[in-house]
Design an enzyme around this catalytic site. Structure first.
Site, PDB file in Angstrom:
ATOM      1  N   ARG A  46       0.849  -1.196   0.000  1.00  0.00           N
ATOM      2  CA  ARG A  46       0.000   0.000   0.000  1.00  0.00           C
ATOM      3  C   ARG A  46       0.882   1.242   0.000  1.00  0.00           C
ATOM      4  NH1 ARG A  46      -1.834   1.679   4.665  1.00  0.00           N
ATOM      5  NH2 ARG A  46      -2.643  -0.309   5.356  1.00  0.00           N
ATOM      6  N   TYR A  98     -13.595  19.799 -14.140  1.00  0.00           N
ATOM      7  CA  TYR A  98     -14.066  18.442 -14.436  1.00  0.00           C
ATOM      8  C   TYR A  98     -15.221  18.063 -13.496  1.00  0.00           C
ATOM      9  CZ  TYR A  98     -14.008  13.363 -14.830  1.00  0.00           C
ATOM     10  OH  TYR A  98     -14.376  12.061 -15.000  1.00  0.00           O
ATOM     11  N   ASP A 170      -4.986  20.778 -13.315  1.00  0.00           N
ATOM     12  CA  ASP A 170      -5.305  19.504 -13.964  1.00  0.00           C
ATOM     13  C   ASP A 170      -4.789  19.603 -15.402  1.00  0.00           C
ATOM     14  OD1 ASP A 170      -6.537  17.428 -15.394  1.00  0.00           O
ATOM     15  OD2 ASP A 170      -8.298  17.419 -14.095  1.00  0.00           O
ATOM     16  N   LYS A 195      -6.359   9.030 -19.569  1.00  0.00           N
ATOM     17  CA  LYS A 195      -6.569   9.636 -20.891  1.00  0.00           C
ATOM     18  C   LYS A 195      -5.285   9.541 -21.724  1.00  0.00           C
ATOM     19  CE  LYS A 195     -10.408  10.390 -18.772  1.00  0.00           C
ATOM     20  NZ  LYS A 195     -10.709  11.620 -18.061  1.00  0.00           N
TER      21      LYS A 195
HETATM   22  C1  LIG Z   1     -11.234  11.954 -16.754  1.00  0.00           C
HETATM   23  C2  LIG Z   1     -10.779  13.184 -16.095  1.00  0.00           C
HETATM   24  C3  LIG Z   1     -10.597  13.235 -14.703  1.00  0.00           C
HETATM   25  C4  LIG Z   1     -10.918  12.060 -13.785  1.00  0.00           C
HETATM   26  O1  LIG Z   1     -10.035  11.014 -13.990  1.00  0.00           O
HETATM   27  P1  LIG Z   1     -10.411   9.456 -13.746  1.00  0.00           P
HETATM   28  O2  LIG Z   1      -9.168   8.767 -14.168  1.00  0.00           O
HETATM   29  O3  LIG Z   1     -11.612   9.163 -14.593  1.00  0.00           O
HETATM   30  O4  LIG Z   1     -10.704   9.316 -12.302  1.00  0.00           O
HETATM   31  C5  LIG Z   1     -10.135  14.415 -14.163  1.00  0.00           C
HETATM   32  N1  LIG Z   1      -9.879  15.485 -14.926  1.00  0.00           N
HETATM   33  C6  LIG Z   1     -10.055  15.480 -16.259  1.00  0.00           C
HETATM   34  C7  LIG Z   1      -9.769  16.705 -17.050  1.00  0.00           C
HETATM   35  C8  LIG Z   1     -10.510  14.334 -16.890  1.00  0.00           C
HETATM   36  O5  LIG Z   1     -10.712  14.332 -18.216  1.00  0.00           O
END
Ligand SMILES: *Cc1c(COP(=O)(O)O)cnc(C)c1O
Length: 378
Positions: A46, A98, A170, A195
């Site tokens: 962990r 988001y 982000d 992504k």
């Molecule tokens: C998809 C996404 C998230 C969340 O990520 P997960 O891997 O689905 O938890 C956060 N910020 C942006 C800009 C995203 O496209």
């Protein structure tokens, strides 16, 4: 070493014990200890796992950061990082954040006494005006989803520094290949590695990257306490995905430009939102802080019927949530990412019923255009 070389030969290169050209999957939860007084580097997974460490070192280096932590999802990275704040702290957040982050902030962190004010972050004055004595954090996304609005990161980071608050960005849409917020003065870079970083629509993962070791240690403490770290199998897959980040981003970006050139000529397309267009209000700011415009954009159609026909009939671009895969993905923000936003509020934000988002993959752009033409009836 330039980035393309680092992506392949990386921080973690050859496995010292076996000569393997990649880091193996340490599918192990616990480690034998030999001394009662001094535990080894690894004790329980962990906390630390060598495969997770390899992907953390790789993403830290790509972002130009000193410490990276890998998480079980982008949301795990975001929420674990937000736990550095305490009851009574206030956050300033971009109003097109988001949806998952919006939900966590407004239904969970608010319950813990951490309040957020949402602002139009394209205006630095709006950010500054929302800062109160108890403000401790600034949370941004640029370009944002789904209208690709741009925030001046150098300007925002300077405001945060001036007020002694932590800036969080982000960077999912850009990846460190195109934009490195730490170099622009930001404190924490967050990612949904699900992504473009992993890039193959087969892993859910997230990252937080910092330059300040003490701040990294605070996030790491919560990661271990909550157990939100990334598992070894997914760490391995993400490391593999990252090796092709440059070629994927370059090719997807080229395809994006081709498709946008074609869409511009279609009478049924009434608007295109992409920072690469000279007419985009954030074009020059984006160009000054990133090395490219990315492979996600949104566009509006003339009628709801045509919008539905496109989403339901596209054969090549998959109608789905998510983005950043090798396959093109068409999303419908009104019913997907922004489904929980009240209709009037959604329309006020410009997210209309005929707005479609496209994440461009690695298919031949001629085929994608032919498919779009068939669906749009043009
Ligand atoms: C998809 C996404 C998230 C969340 O990520 P997960 O891997 O689905 O938890 C956060 N910020 C942006 C800009 C995203 O496209």
């Amino acid at each position: 070493m330039k980035l393309a070389t680092r992506l392949i030969h990386g921080e973690t290169g050859i496995d010292q014990q076996t000569g393997a050209v990649g880091v193996p999957i340490y599918q192990i939860s616990t480690y034998r200890q030999t001394s009662v007084d001094h535990f080894g580097k690894y004790d329980y997974a962990r906390g630390d796992n060598p495969t997770r460490e390899a992907v953390e070192e790789t993403v830290a280096a790509l972002e130009g950061g000193k410490r990276c932590l890998a998480f079980a999802s982008g949301m795990a990275a975001i929420t674990t990082t937000l736990m550095i704040f305490s009851p009574g702290d206030h956050l300033v957040v971009c109003d097109d954040v988001y949806g998952g982050a919006y939900r966590a902030l407004t239904t969970i962190f608010s319950r813990m006494g951490i309040e957020s004010t949402f602002v139009d972050a394209t205006a630095l004055a709006a950010i500054e005006a929302a800062i109160k004595p108890e403000t401790k954090g600034l949370y941004l996304e640029t370009p944002s989803n789904p209208l690709l609005k741009v925030t001046d990161l150098r300007g925002a980071a300077a405001i945060a520094k001036k007020h002694g608050i932590i800036s969080m960005i982000d960077n999912t849409f850009m990846t460190p290949y195109l934009q490195r917020p730490l170099e622009l003065g930001c404190d924490i870079v967050l990612h949904s590695g699900t992504k473009f970083l992993n890039g193959h629509s087969d892993v859910i993962c997230g990252f937080a990257v910092v330059n300040d070791k003490e701040l990294g240690q605070r996030i790491r403490y919560i990661q271990n306490a909550f157990g939100t770290g990334l598992g070894p199998q997914d760490s391995f897959l993400t490391l593999r995905g990252i090796k092709t980040l440059k070629v994927r981003m370059e090719e997807s970006q080229k395809n994006t430009a081709r498709i946008i050139d074609w869409l511009k000529q279609q009478p049924c397309v009434t608007a295109i939102h992409y920072p690469g267009l000279a007419s985009h209000p954030g074009h020059s700011i984006h160009a000054a802080q990133a090395d490219g415009f990315g492979a996600v954009f949104s566009f509006e159609l003339d009628t709801i019927e045509r919008t539905k026909k496109l989403l339901e009939n596209s054969k090549l671009a998959v109608f789905a949530v998510s983005l950043g895969g090798v396959e093109s993905i068409l999303s419908y923000p009104a019913k997907m990412s922004h489904a929980s936003v009240p209709t009037a509020e959604r329309l006020r934000k410009g997210i209309t019923d005929t707005l479609v988002r496209l994440s461009v993959g690695l298919e031949d752009p001629d085929d994608l255009i032919e498919d779009l033409a068939r669906c749009l009836g043009s």
